[in-house]
Design an enzyme around this catalytic site. Structure first.
Site, PDB file in Angstrom:
ATOM      1  N   PRO A 105     -38.662  52.075 -14.906  1.00 29.00           N
ATOM      2  CA  PRO A 105     -39.713  51.057 -14.809  1.00 29.00           C
ATOM      3  C   PRO A 105     -40.930  51.454 -15.650  1.00 29.00           C
ATOM      4  CG  PRO A 105     -39.531  52.287 -12.739  1.00 29.00           C
ATOM      5  CD  PRO A 105     -38.451  52.806 -13.647  1.00 29.00           C
ATOM      6  N   PRO A 106     -41.535  50.510 -16.368  1.00 30.67           N
ATOM      7  CA  PRO A 106     -42.679  50.853 -17.209  1.00 30.67           C
ATOM      8  C   PRO A 106     -43.979  50.943 -16.405  1.00 30.67           C
ATOM      9  CG  PRO A 106     -42.178  48.518 -17.435  1.00 30.67           C
ATOM     10  CD  PRO A 106     -41.143  49.102 -16.503  1.00 30.67           C
ATOM     11  N   LEU A 110     -43.889  57.239 -14.721  1.00 32.20           N
ATOM     12  CA  LEU A 110     -42.598  57.922 -14.829  1.00 32.20           C
ATOM     13  C   LEU A 110     -42.242  58.229 -16.291  1.00 32.20           C
ATOM     14  CD1 LEU A 110     -40.595  55.966 -12.082  1.00 32.20           C
ATOM     15  CD2 LEU A 110     -41.740  58.190 -11.895  1.00 32.20           C
ATOM     16  N   GLY A 111     -43.256  58.236 -17.142  1.00 40.35           N
ATOM     17  CA  GLY A 111     -43.038  58.677 -18.522  1.00 40.35           C
ATOM     18  C   GLY A 111     -42.389  57.639 -19.418  1.00 40.35           C
ATOM     19  N   SER A 113     -43.755  55.581 -21.592  1.00 43.72           N
ATOM     20  CA  SER A 113     -44.240  55.557 -22.983  1.00 43.72           C
ATOM     21  C   SER A 113     -43.659  56.729 -23.773  1.00 43.72           C
ATOM     22  CB  SER A 113     -45.766  55.564 -23.038  1.00 43.72           C
ATOM     23  OG  SER A 113     -46.284  56.779 -22.551  1.00 43.72           O
ATOM     24  N   ASP A 156     -45.621  64.815 -21.037  1.00 45.42           N
ATOM     25  CA  ASP A 156     -44.606  63.755 -20.914  1.00 45.42           C
ATOM     26  C   ASP A 156     -43.604  63.782 -22.071  1.00 45.42           C
ATOM     27  OD1 ASP A 156     -46.218  63.008 -18.814  1.00 45.42           O
ATOM     28  OD2 ASP A 156     -46.226  60.881 -19.319  1.00 45.42           O
TER      29      ASP A 156
END
Ligand code: PMV
Length: 319
Positions: A105-106, A110-111, A113, A156
């Protein structure tokens, strides 16, 4: 430098959870982060109407052009930068269409990008006929992460590039080292929409820090010590200690002013449903929480869904 006969090129990268040390990482304290099983994949194909980048999985029919005419400002700037970094700058070389897909999920910490940046660069590197090395990806993905996040620590995209579980320390050479994990670490990841962008959370904390630097230095030192204790607990397979450290880290992130009411509610929900500990993960201000749940994760997953949150069970594998 166009297709060289290859009809299609691909790249992939995982998302991540920060187990310890977000925000303090920006100030040079160690952070511990682990790759997720889910991530993003990119496929590049010839497209006479390109360059265009399409992410159907992200809703809103994300369709990005590097000149910004499609909207989605950060994504389009990052796409333009990636084409440049891959050397795809002639009109002919730029006739590409990129499709991204994946379950990550954007915009919930949760990284996404970083996974976007690494997957895109890997696919473009393969497309041009000269894949990027990991070292080149680390450098190029950092450039794209600055488009999204201003002045990120780099944790990230390092995990998105290298995978596994890493100890990361900004300013050290090398900045990362592998973390030994004695037993699998069972997690529930639960998430709420973000109220503020990660960049705003980092900038807000910067302003609070600059007004009281000595106080925040102590908080960041404590978070750094928690991260080091977390490395020891991971190496020993001591899940109760790990849970205790999660909750301590969360409480210090609250002190930093980056935990939203939704983050706190998710931590409380996790503890009511069998978690040994829980903390926000990523920049906060909404977004994700990780809970250490050694037993059946279903009750917590159900409670999250009933509360209107997204949630999934995952684990960090032993090494
Ligand atoms: O962008 P996020 O939500 O994955 O958070 C990144 C972690 C921070 O420490 C908050 C920022 C950074 O650059 O390390």
């Amino acid at each position: 430098m166009a297709a060289r006969g290859a009809p299609m090129a691909t790249g992939a990268a995982p998302g991540k959870v920060i187990l310890f040390g977000e925000h303090a990482a920006v100030y040079g304290r160690p952070a511990i982060a682990a790759a997720l099983g889910s991530g993003l994949g990119a496929v590049v194909q010839a497209d006479a109407a390109g360059p265009v980048l399409h992410i159907p999985a992200w809703g809103q029919n994300v369709r990005v052009r590097p000149d910004g005419t499609g909207g989605f400002e950060s994504l389009s700037k990052a796409f333009a930068a990636a084409l440049g970094l891959a050397g795809l700058d002639t009109p002919e070389a730029r006739r590409v269409g990129v499709t991204m897909d994946g379950e990550l999920p954007p915009s919930v910490g949760l990284g996404s990008s970083a996974a976007f940046s690494v997957a895109l660069l890997r696919a473009l590197g393969q497309w041009r006929g000269r894949p990027f090395s990991d070292a080149e990806i680390l450098e190029a993905a950092f450039a794209l992460e600055t488009v999204f996040h201003g002045s990120p620590s780099g944790v990230d995209h390092t995990v998105a590039t290298l995978g596994g579980c890493l100890r990361f320390e900004r300013g050290r050479t090398p900045a990362y080292s592998p973390v030994a994990i004695a037993v699998p670490v069972p997690l529930v990841v639960a998430f709420a929409p973000r109220e503020s962008a990660g960049r705003q959370m980092v900038e807000g904390l910067r302003a609070r820090h600059d007004a009281l630097p000595a106080v925040y230095a102590r908080i960041f030192d404590a978070i750094g010590e928690i991260a080091e204790a977390g490395v020891a607990a991971l190496a020993a397979g001591d899940l109760p200690r790990l849970g205790q450290l999660f909750t301590l880290n969360h409480d210090l992130l609250r002190a930093c002013g980056v935990a939203s009411a939704a983050n706190d509610a998710l931590v409380a929900l996790a503890r009511q449903h069998g978690a040994l500990g829980a903390k926000l993960t990523g920049a906060g201000g909404g977004g994700s929480v990780i809970a250490l749940v050694p037993g059946d994760p279903e009750p917590l997953l159900r409670a999250c869904v009933a509360g209107g949150y997204g949630a999934f069970a995952t684990r960090v594998d032993a090494t």
